[in-house]
Design a protein around this motif. Sequence first.
Motif, PDB file in Angstrom:
ATOM      1  N   ASP A 379     116.901  34.701 -44.426  1.00 55.51           N
ATOM      2  CA  ASP A 379     117.702  33.918 -44.891  1.00 55.51           C
ATOM      3  C   ASP A 379     119.034  33.818 -44.202  1.00 55.51           C
ATOM      4  O   ASP A 379     119.636  32.681 -43.629  1.00 55.51           O
ATOM      5  CB  ASP A 379     118.140  33.936 -46.320  1.00 55.51           C
ATOM      6  CG  ASP A 379     119.006  32.785 -46.854  1.00 55.51           C
ATOM      7  OD1 ASP A 379     118.966  31.848 -46.526  1.00 55.51           O
ATOM      8  OD2 ASP A 379     119.853  33.161 -47.794  1.00 55.51           O
ATOM      9  N   GLU A 380     119.597  35.133 -44.011  1.00 53.01           N
ATOM     10  CA  GLU A 380     121.053  34.986 -42.965  1.00 53.01           C
ATOM     11  C   GLU A 380     120.602  34.569 -41.476  1.00 53.01           C
ATOM     12  O   GLU A 380     121.654  34.137 -40.975  1.00 53.01           O
ATOM     13  CB  GLU A 380     121.405  36.474 -43.002  1.00 53.01           C
ATOM     14  CG  GLU A 380     121.905  37.091 -44.293  1.00 53.01           C
ATOM     15  CD  GLU A 380     122.320  38.600 -44.399  1.00 53.01           C
ATOM     16  OE1 GLU A 380     121.896  39.074 -43.302  1.00 53.01           O
ATOM     17  OE2 GLU A 380     122.934  38.932 -45.393  1.00 53.01           O
ATOM     18  N   ALA A 381     119.428  34.667 -40.996  1.00 54.45           N
ATOM     19  CA  ALA A 381     119.068  34.409 -39.652  1.00 54.45           C
ATOM     20  C   ALA A 381     118.576  32.690 -39.525  1.00 54.45           C
ATOM     21  O   ALA A 381     118.528  32.392 -38.521  1.00 54.45           O
ATOM     22  CB  ALA A 381     117.816  35.242 -39.085  1.00 54.45           C
ATOM     23  N   GLY A 382     118.918  32.169 -40.820  1.00 55.28           N
ATOM     24  CA  GLY A 382     118.542  30.902 -40.712  1.00 55.28           C
ATOM     25  C   GLY A 382     116.999  30.302 -40.620  1.00 55.28           C
ATOM     26  O   GLY A 382     116.720  29.338 -40.061  1.00 55.28           O
ATOM     27  N   GLN A 383     116.151  31.275 -40.927  1.00 54.00           N
ATOM     28  CA  GLN A 383     114.656  31.185 -40.585  1.00 54.00           C
ATOM     29  C   GLN A 383     113.854  30.652 -41.769  1.00 54.00           C
ATOM     30  O   GLN A 383     112.756  30.471 -41.695  1.00 54.00           O
ATOM     31  CB  GLN A 383     114.234  32.454 -39.995  1.00 54.00           C
ATOM     32  CG  GLN A 383     114.560  32.873 -38.710  1.00 54.00           C
ATOM     33  CD  GLN A 383     114.307  31.825 -37.868  1.00 54.00           C
ATOM     34  OE1 GLN A 383     113.176  31.411 -37.505  1.00 54.00           O
ATOM     35  NE2 GLN A 383     115.222  31.316 -37.048  1.00 54.00           N
ATOM     36  N   ILE A 384     114.505  30.456 -43.037  1.00 56.55           N
ATOM     37  CA  ILE A 384     113.706  29.882 -43.899  1.00 56.55           C
ATOM     38  C   ILE A 384     112.936  28.534 -43.833  1.00 56.55           C
ATOM     39  O   ILE A 384     111.883  28.449 -44.255  1.00 56.55           O
ATOM     40  CB  ILE A 384     114.675  29.831 -45.489  1.00 56.55           C
ATOM     41  CG1 ILE A 384     115.152  30.934 -45.841  1.00 56.55           C
ATOM     42  CG2 ILE A 384     113.858  29.021 -46.585  1.00 56.55           C
ATOM     43  CD1 ILE A 384     113.952  32.115 -46.300  1.00 56.55           C
ATOM     44  N   PRO A 385     113.626  27.522 -43.242  1.00 59.26           N
ATOM     45  CA  PRO A 385     112.977  26.408 -42.925  1.00 59.26           C
ATOM     46  C   PRO A 385     111.753  26.781 -42.105  1.00 59.26           C
ATOM     47  O   PRO A 385     110.587  26.092 -42.117  1.00 59.26           O
ATOM     48  CB  PRO A 385     114.051  25.549 -42.093  1.00 59.26           C
ATOM     49  CG  PRO A 385     115.163  26.014 -42.676  1.00 59.26           C
ATOM     50  CD  PRO A 385     115.116  27.458 -42.721  1.00 59.26           C
ATOM     51  N   ALA A 386     111.915  27.689 -41.105  1.00 58.83           N
ATOM     52  CA  ALA A 386     110.624  27.882 -40.303  1.00 58.83           C
ATOM     53  C   ALA A 386     109.605  28.466 -41.074  1.00 58.83           C
ATOM     54  O   ALA A 386     108.183  28.190 -40.682  1.00 58.83           O
ATOM     55  CB  ALA A 386     111.352  28.834 -39.015  1.00 58.83           C
TER      56      ALA A 386
END
Length: 440
Positions: A379-386
Amino acid sequence: MKSAVETLNPTRVKLTVEVPFEELKPSLDAAYKTIASQISVPGFRQGKVPARIIDQRVGRGAVLQEAVNDALPKFYGQAVEENKVRPLGQPELDVTEVPAEDGQELKFTIEVDVRPEITLPDYEGLAIEVDEVAASDEDVEERLTSLRQRFGTLTGVDREAQTGDFVSIDLTATIGEDEIDAVKGISYEIGTGNMLDGLDEALVGMKAEETKTFTAPLAGGDREGEDAEITVTVQSVKERVLPELDDDFAQLASEFDTLEELKADVTAQAERAKKFEQGVQARDKVLEHLLDNTEIPVPDALVEAEVHSHLENENRLEDDEHRAEVQESARKALRAQFLLDAIVEKEEVSVGQPELIEYLVMSASQYGMDPNEFAKAVDEAGQIPAMVAEVARRKALATVLEKAAVKDTAGNEVDLNELNVELADTTGEAIEDHEGHDHA
Protein backbone atom coordinates in the motif's frame (compact mmCIF):
# COMPACT_ATOMS: atom_id res chain seq x y z
CA MET A 1 -9.54 23.86 -21.18
CA LYS A 2 -9.60 22.43 -24.71
CA SER A 3 -7.80 19.28 -25.78
CA ALA A 4 -7.48 17.12 -28.87
CA VAL A 5 -5.80 13.78 -29.56
CA GLU A 6 -3.86 12.67 -32.62
CA THR A 7 -2.98 9.01 -33.15
CA LEU A 8 0.66 8.76 -34.19
CA ASN A 9 0.67 4.94 -34.40
CA PRO A 10 -1.32 2.10 -32.76
CA THR A 11 0.57 2.55 -29.49
CA ARG A 12 1.33 6.29 -29.35
CA VAL A 13 -0.75 9.46 -29.35
CA LYS A 14 -0.16 13.20 -29.22
CA LEU A 15 -2.36 15.36 -27.00
CA THR A 16 -2.69 19.09 -27.77
CA VAL A 17 -3.94 21.14 -24.82
CA GLU A 18 -4.99 24.80 -24.58
CA VAL A 19 -5.59 26.27 -21.12
CA PRO A 20 -7.35 29.66 -20.76
CA PHE A 21 -5.62 32.16 -18.50
CA GLU A 22 -8.53 32.05 -16.02
CA GLU A 23 -7.94 28.34 -15.41
CA LEU A 24 -4.19 28.80 -14.95
CA LYS A 25 -4.57 31.84 -12.67
CA PRO A 26 -5.02 29.85 -9.39
CA SER A 27 -1.66 28.13 -10.03
CA LEU A 28 -0.11 31.50 -10.96
CA ASP A 29 -1.39 33.05 -7.73
CA ALA A 30 -0.05 30.09 -5.76
CA ALA A 31 3.33 30.49 -7.47
CA TYR A 32 3.53 34.18 -6.47
CA LYS A 33 2.61 33.20 -2.90
CA THR A 34 5.27 30.47 -2.77
CA ILE A 35 8.01 32.71 -4.15
CA ALA A 36 6.97 35.60 -1.86
CA SER A 37 7.55 33.33 1.14
CA GLN A 38 11.03 32.42 -0.12
CA ILE A 39 12.50 35.87 -0.86
CA SER A 40 13.32 38.87 1.30
CA VAL A 41 12.72 42.37 -0.08
CA PRO A 42 13.47 45.50 2.02
CA GLY A 43 10.27 47.37 2.89
CA PHE A 44 8.02 44.31 2.61
CA ARG A 45 7.17 41.69 5.17
CA GLN A 46 8.09 38.06 4.39
CA GLY A 47 5.35 36.56 2.24
CA LYS A 48 3.76 39.95 1.48
CA VAL A 49 5.87 40.94 -1.54
CA PRO A 50 3.58 42.19 -4.39
CA ALA A 51 3.50 40.33 -7.70
CA ARG A 52 4.98 43.27 -9.66
CA ILE A 53 8.00 43.37 -7.31
CA ILE A 54 8.47 39.59 -7.68
CA ASP A 55 8.37 40.03 -11.47
CA GLN A 56 11.09 42.65 -11.16
CA ARG A 57 13.27 40.77 -8.70
CA VAL A 58 12.80 37.14 -9.81
CA GLY A 59 11.35 37.49 -13.27
CA ARG A 60 7.96 36.46 -14.60
CA GLY A 61 9.58 33.48 -16.28
CA ALA A 62 10.43 31.90 -12.94
CA VAL A 63 6.88 32.48 -11.70
CA LEU A 64 5.42 30.94 -14.85
CA GLN A 65 7.69 27.92 -14.50
CA GLU A 66 6.50 27.38 -10.94
CA ALA A 67 2.86 27.80 -11.97
CA VAL A 68 3.08 25.56 -15.04
CA ASN A 69 4.89 22.80 -13.14
CA ASP A 70 2.12 22.91 -10.55
CA ALA A 71 -0.72 22.93 -13.09
CA LEU A 72 0.48 20.50 -15.77
CA PRO A 73 -0.35 17.21 -13.97
CA LYS A 74 -3.94 18.35 -13.43
CA PHE A 75 -4.48 19.51 -17.03
CA TYR A 76 -2.74 16.43 -18.41
CA GLY A 77 -5.05 14.24 -16.33
CA GLN A 78 -8.10 16.13 -17.63
CA ALA A 79 -6.93 15.74 -21.23
CA VAL A 80 -6.35 12.02 -20.76
CA GLU A 81 -9.82 11.59 -19.28
CA GLU A 82 -11.59 13.72 -21.90
CA ASN A 83 -9.99 11.84 -24.79
CA LYS A 84 -10.30 8.40 -23.16
CA VAL A 85 -6.54 7.84 -23.50
CA ARG A 86 -4.96 4.98 -21.55
CA PRO A 87 -1.33 6.08 -21.12
CA LEU A 88 1.66 3.81 -20.55
CA GLY A 89 5.10 4.87 -19.41
CA GLN A 90 6.39 8.42 -19.11
CA PRO A 91 4.88 11.21 -21.27
CA GLU A 92 7.04 13.58 -23.33
CA LEU A 93 6.00 17.20 -22.75
CA ASP A 94 6.50 20.24 -24.97
CA VAL A 95 5.19 23.62 -23.74
CA THR A 96 4.51 25.58 -26.93
CA GLU A 97 3.08 28.84 -25.48
CA VAL A 98 3.17 30.39 -22.02
CA PRO A 99 1.12 33.41 -20.92
CA ALA A 100 3.80 36.09 -20.99
CA GLU A 101 1.04 38.55 -20.12
CA ASP A 102 -2.23 38.26 -18.21
CA GLY A 103 -5.05 36.97 -20.42
CA GLN A 104 -2.89 34.80 -22.66
CA GLU A 105 -3.27 31.02 -22.91
CA LEU A 106 -1.00 28.18 -21.86
CA LYS A 107 -0.52 25.70 -24.68
CA PHE A 108 1.34 22.41 -24.58
CA THR A 109 1.55 19.05 -26.33
CA ILE A 110 2.23 15.64 -24.85
CA GLU A 111 3.27 12.48 -26.64
CA VAL A 112 2.73 9.27 -24.72
CA ASP A 113 2.58 5.54 -25.34
CA VAL A 114 -0.91 4.11 -24.92
CA ARG A 115 -2.51 0.75 -24.41
CA PRO A 116 -3.39 -0.56 -27.90
CA GLU A 117 -6.92 -1.30 -29.03
CA ILE A 118 -7.19 -5.08 -29.40
CA THR A 119 -9.69 -7.10 -31.42
CA LEU A 120 -10.06 -10.34 -29.53
CA PRO A 121 -10.62 -13.63 -31.37
CA ASP A 122 -13.72 -15.67 -30.57
CA TYR A 123 -12.80 -17.91 -27.64
CA GLU A 124 -16.25 -19.34 -26.87
CA GLY A 125 -15.84 -23.12 -27.09
CA LEU A 126 -12.16 -22.84 -28.03
CA ALA A 127 -10.93 -26.35 -28.91
CA ILE A 128 -7.87 -27.40 -26.91
CA GLU A 129 -6.17 -30.80 -26.96
CA VAL A 130 -4.17 -32.04 -23.98
CA ASP A 131 -2.30 -35.21 -23.07
CA GLU A 132 -4.10 -38.21 -21.63
CA VAL A 133 -4.10 -38.72 -17.87
CA ALA A 134 -2.10 -41.81 -16.99
CA ALA A 135 -0.09 -42.35 -13.83
CA SER A 136 2.67 -44.82 -14.71
CA ASP A 137 4.27 -47.39 -12.42
CA GLU A 138 7.33 -45.11 -12.39
CA ASP A 139 5.20 -42.18 -11.10
CA VAL A 140 3.88 -44.31 -8.25
CA GLU A 141 7.33 -45.69 -7.47
CA GLU A 142 8.79 -42.18 -7.39
CA ARG A 143 6.20 -41.07 -4.85
CA LEU A 144 6.76 -44.13 -2.68
CA THR A 145 10.53 -43.59 -2.79
CA SER A 146 10.08 -39.96 -1.78
CA LEU A 147 7.91 -41.07 1.14
CA ARG A 148 10.51 -43.69 2.20
CA GLN A 149 13.24 -41.03 2.07
CA ARG A 150 11.31 -38.90 4.55
CA PHE A 151 11.48 -41.77 7.03
CA GLY A 152 14.98 -42.92 6.14
CA THR A 153 17.96 -42.88 8.51
CA LEU A 154 21.53 -41.75 7.90
CA THR A 155 24.20 -44.30 8.75
CA GLY A 156 27.97 -43.73 8.66
CA VAL A 157 29.89 -45.87 6.16
CA ASP A 158 33.59 -46.58 5.65
CA ARG A 159 33.71 -46.51 1.85
CA GLU A 160 34.02 -44.18 -1.11
CA ALA A 161 31.25 -41.61 -1.39
CA GLN A 162 28.54 -42.17 -4.01
CA THR A 163 25.77 -40.07 -5.52
CA GLY A 164 22.96 -39.89 -2.97
CA ASP A 165 25.29 -40.09 0.04
CA PHE A 166 25.41 -37.36 2.66
CA VAL A 167 28.84 -35.96 3.45
CA SER A 168 30.19 -33.51 5.98
CA ILE A 169 32.77 -31.35 4.23
CA ASP A 170 35.14 -28.40 4.67
CA LEU A 171 35.53 -26.01 1.74
CA THR A 172 38.15 -23.37 0.95
CA ALA A 173 38.10 -21.10 -2.13
CA THR A 174 41.21 -19.20 -3.25
CA ILE A 175 42.08 -17.01 -6.21
CA GLY A 176 45.83 -16.69 -6.55
CA GLU A 177 47.18 -15.95 -3.07
CA ASP A 178 43.83 -14.65 -1.77
CA GLU A 179 41.56 -16.84 0.32
CA ILE A 180 38.07 -15.81 -0.76
CA ASP A 181 36.01 -17.98 1.58
CA ALA A 182 36.31 -20.93 3.94
CA VAL A 183 33.60 -22.96 5.67
CA LYS A 184 33.69 -26.09 7.83
CA GLY A 185 31.28 -28.90 8.67
CA ILE A 186 28.79 -28.37 5.84
CA SER A 187 26.31 -31.21 5.33
CA TYR A 188 25.75 -31.90 1.64
CA GLU A 189 23.86 -34.52 -0.38
CA ILE A 190 25.95 -35.58 -3.35
CA GLY A 191 24.10 -35.14 -6.62
CA THR A 192 21.88 -32.21 -5.71
CA GLY A 193 24.13 -29.81 -7.63
CA ASN A 194 23.08 -26.79 -5.58
CA MET A 195 26.49 -25.57 -4.36
CA LEU A 196 29.47 -25.35 -6.72
CA ASP A 197 29.98 -26.55 -10.27
CA GLY A 198 32.15 -29.66 -10.20
CA LEU A 199 31.61 -30.39 -6.49
CA ASP A 200 29.51 -33.52 -7.11
CA GLU A 201 32.09 -34.93 -9.51
CA ALA A 202 34.89 -34.22 -7.03
CA LEU A 203 33.12 -35.88 -4.09
CA VAL A 204 32.19 -39.14 -5.84
CA GLY A 205 34.94 -41.63 -4.96
CA MET A 206 36.32 -39.69 -1.98
CA LYS A 207 36.54 -41.24 1.51
CA ALA A 208 36.55 -39.66 4.97
CA GLU A 209 39.63 -37.48 5.69
CA GLU A 210 40.53 -37.23 1.98
CA THR A 211 41.15 -33.88 0.28
CA LYS A 212 40.76 -32.88 -3.34
CA THR A 213 41.22 -29.64 -5.32
CA PHE A 214 39.31 -28.51 -8.40
CA THR A 215 38.51 -25.27 -10.25
CA ALA A 216 35.01 -23.76 -10.32
CA PRO A 217 33.35 -20.34 -10.75
CA LEU A 218 32.31 -18.74 -7.48
CA ALA A 219 28.56 -18.86 -6.89
CA GLY A 220 28.26 -15.66 -4.85
CA GLY A 221 30.03 -12.77 -3.15
CA ASP A 222 31.93 -9.83 -4.60
CA ARG A 223 33.84 -12.05 -7.05
CA GLU A 224 30.88 -14.11 -8.21
CA GLY A 225 31.52 -15.86 -11.53
CA GLU A 226 35.34 -15.75 -11.23
CA ASP A 227 37.19 -19.07 -11.38
CA ALA A 228 38.61 -20.12 -8.02
CA GLU A 229 40.63 -23.06 -6.76
CA ILE A 230 38.32 -25.08 -4.50
CA THR A 231 39.76 -27.39 -1.85
CA VAL A 232 37.28 -29.88 -0.38
CA THR A 233 37.96 -32.17 2.58
CA VAL A 234 35.52 -34.95 3.47
CA GLN A 235 34.99 -35.37 7.21
CA SER A 236 32.42 -38.17 7.08
CA VAL A 237 30.29 -40.19 4.64
CA LYS A 238 26.77 -41.36 5.46
CA GLU A 239 24.26 -43.29 3.39
CA ARG A 240 20.52 -43.03 3.67
CA VAL A 241 18.94 -46.34 4.65
CA LEU A 242 15.34 -46.58 3.51
CA PRO A 243 12.69 -48.54 5.43
CA GLU A 244 11.26 -51.67 3.86
CA LEU A 245 8.01 -51.36 1.95
CA ASP A 246 5.65 -53.37 4.13
CA ASP A 247 2.62 -53.01 6.36
CA ASP A 248 4.75 -51.65 9.22
CA PHE A 249 5.95 -48.84 6.95
CA ALA A 250 2.39 -48.09 5.84
CA GLN A 251 1.37 -47.68 9.48
CA LEU A 252 4.43 -45.52 10.21
CA ALA A 253 4.09 -43.20 7.21
CA SER A 254 0.30 -42.93 6.78
CA GLU A 255 -3.12 -43.50 8.26
CA PHE A 256 -3.37 -46.87 6.49
CA ASP A 257 -2.86 -50.29 8.03
CA THR A 258 -1.57 -52.12 5.00
CA LEU A 259 0.90 -51.51 2.21
CA GLU A 260 -1.80 -52.31 -0.33
CA GLU A 261 -4.00 -49.48 0.98
CA LEU A 262 -1.04 -47.09 0.98
CA LYS A 263 -0.16 -47.97 -2.62
CA ALA A 264 -3.78 -47.42 -3.71
CA ASP A 265 -3.75 -43.97 -2.10
CA VAL A 266 -0.38 -43.06 -3.63
CA THR A 267 -1.65 -44.18 -7.04
CA ALA A 268 -4.71 -41.95 -6.63
CA GLN A 269 -2.45 -39.04 -5.70
CA ALA A 270 -0.29 -39.63 -8.77
CA GLU A 271 -3.37 -39.73 -11.00
CA ARG A 272 -4.68 -36.50 -9.50
CA ALA A 273 -1.29 -34.86 -10.07
CA LYS A 274 -1.45 -35.94 -13.72
CA LYS A 275 -4.99 -34.56 -13.93
CA PHE A 276 -3.74 -31.28 -12.55
CA GLU A 277 -0.89 -31.24 -15.09
CA GLN A 278 -3.55 -31.75 -17.75
CA GLY A 279 -5.42 -28.69 -16.50
CA VAL A 280 -2.26 -26.58 -16.41
CA GLN A 281 -1.47 -27.71 -19.98
CA ALA A 282 -4.95 -26.63 -21.08
CA ARG A 283 -4.52 -23.24 -19.42
CA ASP A 284 -1.14 -22.68 -21.06
CA LYS A 285 -2.45 -23.72 -24.48
CA VAL A 286 -5.41 -21.35 -24.18
CA LEU A 287 -3.11 -18.41 -23.50
CA GLU A 288 -0.72 -19.39 -26.30
CA HIS A 289 -3.61 -19.76 -28.76
CA LEU A 290 -4.95 -16.31 -27.93
CA LEU A 291 -1.51 -14.74 -28.25
CA ASP A 292 -0.89 -16.47 -31.58
CA ASN A 293 -4.23 -15.34 -33.00
CA THR A 294 -4.40 -11.75 -31.77
CA GLU A 295 -2.73 -8.68 -33.26
CA ILE A 296 -1.16 -6.94 -30.26
CA PRO A 297 1.21 -4.04 -31.01
CA VAL A 298 3.65 -3.16 -28.24
CA PRO A 299 5.39 0.22 -27.69
CA ASP A 300 9.10 -0.12 -28.41
CA ALA A 301 9.96 2.42 -25.71
CA LEU A 302 8.14 0.34 -23.11
CA VAL A 303 10.01 -2.80 -24.16
CA GLU A 304 13.33 -0.97 -24.02
CA ALA A 305 12.55 0.37 -20.53
CA GLU A 306 11.80 -3.17 -19.34
CA VAL A 307 15.00 -4.51 -20.92
CA HIS A 308 17.18 -1.75 -19.46
CA SER A 309 15.73 -2.22 -15.97
CA HIS A 310 16.21 -6.00 -16.15
CA LEU A 311 19.80 -5.84 -17.41
CA GLU A 312 20.72 -3.06 -14.99
CA ASN A 313 19.52 -5.16 -12.05
CA GLU A 314 21.67 -8.03 -13.30
CA ASN A 315 24.62 -5.71 -14.05
CA ARG A 316 24.64 -7.03 -17.65
CA LEU A 317 23.94 -3.89 -19.67
CA GLU A 318 26.74 -4.73 -22.12
CA ASP A 319 25.61 -8.34 -22.71
CA ASP A 320 24.10 -8.05 -26.21
CA GLU A 321 23.20 -11.73 -26.48
CA HIS A 322 21.30 -11.66 -23.21
CA ARG A 323 19.71 -8.35 -24.23
CA ALA A 324 18.16 -10.02 -27.28
CA GLU A 325 16.69 -12.76 -25.07
CA VAL A 326 15.28 -10.24 -22.60
CA GLN A 327 13.79 -8.13 -25.42
CA GLU A 328 11.89 -11.12 -26.77
CA SER A 329 10.70 -12.05 -23.28
CA ALA A 330 9.65 -8.48 -22.44
CA ARG A 331 7.71 -8.08 -25.70
CA LYS A 332 5.85 -11.35 -25.10
CA ALA A 333 5.17 -10.33 -21.50
CA LEU A 334 3.59 -7.05 -22.54
CA ARG A 335 1.51 -8.76 -25.25
CA ALA A 336 0.12 -11.17 -22.64
CA GLN A 337 -0.68 -8.31 -20.28
CA PHE A 338 -2.49 -6.27 -22.95
CA LEU A 339 -4.40 -9.37 -24.10
CA LEU A 340 -5.61 -10.25 -20.61
CA ASP A 341 -6.52 -6.64 -19.86
CA ALA A 342 -8.70 -6.64 -22.98
CA ILE A 343 -10.43 -9.82 -21.78
CA VAL A 344 -10.94 -8.21 -18.36
CA GLU A 345 -12.80 -5.37 -20.08
CA LYS A 346 -14.81 -7.61 -22.39
CA GLU A 347 -15.87 -9.99 -19.62
CA GLU A 348 -16.36 -7.11 -17.17
CA VAL A 349 -14.17 -8.89 -14.64
CA SER A 350 -14.24 -7.34 -11.19
CA VAL A 351 -12.10 -8.04 -8.14
CA GLY A 352 -13.68 -8.30 -4.72
CA GLN A 353 -11.89 -7.50 -1.47
CA PRO A 354 -11.74 -11.19 -0.39
CA GLU A 355 -10.01 -12.07 -3.69
CA LEU A 356 -7.49 -9.28 -3.25
CA ILE A 357 -6.81 -10.31 0.36
CA GLU A 358 -6.34 -13.94 -0.72
CA TYR A 359 -3.83 -12.84 -3.36
CA LEU A 360 -1.97 -10.62 -0.88
CA VAL A 361 -1.74 -13.48 1.63
CA MET A 362 -0.45 -15.84 -1.06
CA SER A 363 2.12 -13.28 -2.26
CA ALA A 364 3.24 -12.58 1.31
CA SER A 365 3.96 -16.27 1.88
CA GLN A 366 6.06 -16.37 -1.29
CA TYR A 367 8.20 -13.53 0.08
CA GLY A 368 8.28 -15.06 3.57
CA MET A 369 6.56 -11.99 5.05
CA ASP A 370 3.75 -11.45 7.51
CA PRO A 371 0.58 -10.79 5.45
CA ASN A 372 -0.24 -7.57 7.33
CA GLU A 373 3.30 -6.22 6.92
CA PHE A 374 3.29 -7.19 3.25
CA ALA A 375 -0.07 -5.49 2.64
CA LYS A 376 1.18 -2.33 4.38
CA ALA A 377 4.38 -2.28 2.29
CA VAL A 378 2.42 -2.79 -0.93
CA ASP A 379 0.00 0.00 0.00
CA GLU A 380 2.79 2.44 0.92
CA ALA A 381 4.48 1.69 -2.42
CA GLY A 382 1.24 2.50 -4.26
CA GLN A 383 1.08 -1.02 -5.70
CA ILE A 384 -2.49 -1.95 -4.70
CA PRO A 385 -3.92 -1.00 -8.14
CA ALA A 386 -1.28 -3.20 -9.79
CA MET A 387 -2.26 -6.06 -7.47
CA VAL A 388 -5.93 -5.61 -8.36
CA ALA A 389 -5.04 -5.66 -12.08
CA GLU A 390 -3.04 -8.86 -11.57
CA VAL A 391 -5.93 -10.63 -9.85
CA ALA A 392 -8.27 -9.47 -12.62
CA ARG A 393 -5.96 -10.94 -15.29
CA ARG A 394 -5.92 -14.28 -13.47
CA LYS A 395 -9.69 -14.30 -13.35
CA ALA A 396 -9.89 -13.35 -17.03
CA LEU A 397 -7.69 -16.29 -18.06
CA ALA A 398 -9.70 -18.64 -15.84
CA THR A 399 -12.90 -17.36 -17.49
CA VAL A 400 -11.61 -18.18 -20.97
CA LEU A 401 -10.50 -21.61 -19.77
CA GLU A 402 -13.99 -22.32 -18.45
CA LYS A 403 -15.41 -21.57 -21.90
CA ALA A 404 -12.91 -23.84 -23.71
CA ALA A 405 -13.76 -27.31 -25.07
CA VAL A 406 -10.92 -29.47 -23.78
CA LYS A 407 -10.25 -33.02 -25.02
CA ASP A 408 -7.32 -35.36 -24.55
CA THR A 409 -5.35 -36.97 -27.36
CA ALA A 410 -7.67 -39.99 -27.22
CA GLY A 411 -10.70 -37.80 -27.90
CA ASN A 412 -12.08 -37.91 -24.34
CA GLU A 413 -13.68 -34.74 -23.00
CA VAL A 414 -11.82 -33.27 -20.06
CA ASP A 415 -13.80 -31.74 -17.21
CA LEU A 416 -11.65 -29.15 -15.48
CA ASN A 417 -14.34 -27.97 -13.04
CA GLU A 418 -12.94 -29.99 -10.14
CA LEU A 419 -9.61 -28.25 -10.62
CA ASN A 420 -10.96 -24.70 -10.81
CA VAL A 421 -9.66 -23.68 -7.39
CA GLU A 422 -6.20 -25.10 -7.92
CA LEU A 423 -5.97 -23.67 -11.43
CA ALA A 424 -7.01 -20.24 -10.18
CA ASP A 425 -4.11 -20.41 -7.71
CA THR A 426 -1.60 -21.24 -10.45
CA THR A 427 -2.98 -19.15 -13.28
CA GLY A 428 -0.53 -16.49 -12.23
CA GLU A 429 2.32 -18.83 -13.15
CA ALA A 430 1.17 -18.85 -16.76
CA ILE A 431 0.81 -15.08 -16.74
CA GLU A 432 4.20 -14.61 -15.09
CA ASP A 433 5.80 -16.78 -17.77
CA HIS A 434 4.73 -14.08 -20.23
CA GLU A 435 4.68 -10.95 -18.09
CA GLY A 436 7.20 -8.52 -16.79
CA HIS A 437 6.19 -5.59 -14.58
CA ASP A 438 2.72 -4.14 -14.47
CA HIS A 439 1.94 -1.14 -16.67
CA ALA A 440 -1.63 -0.47 -15.66
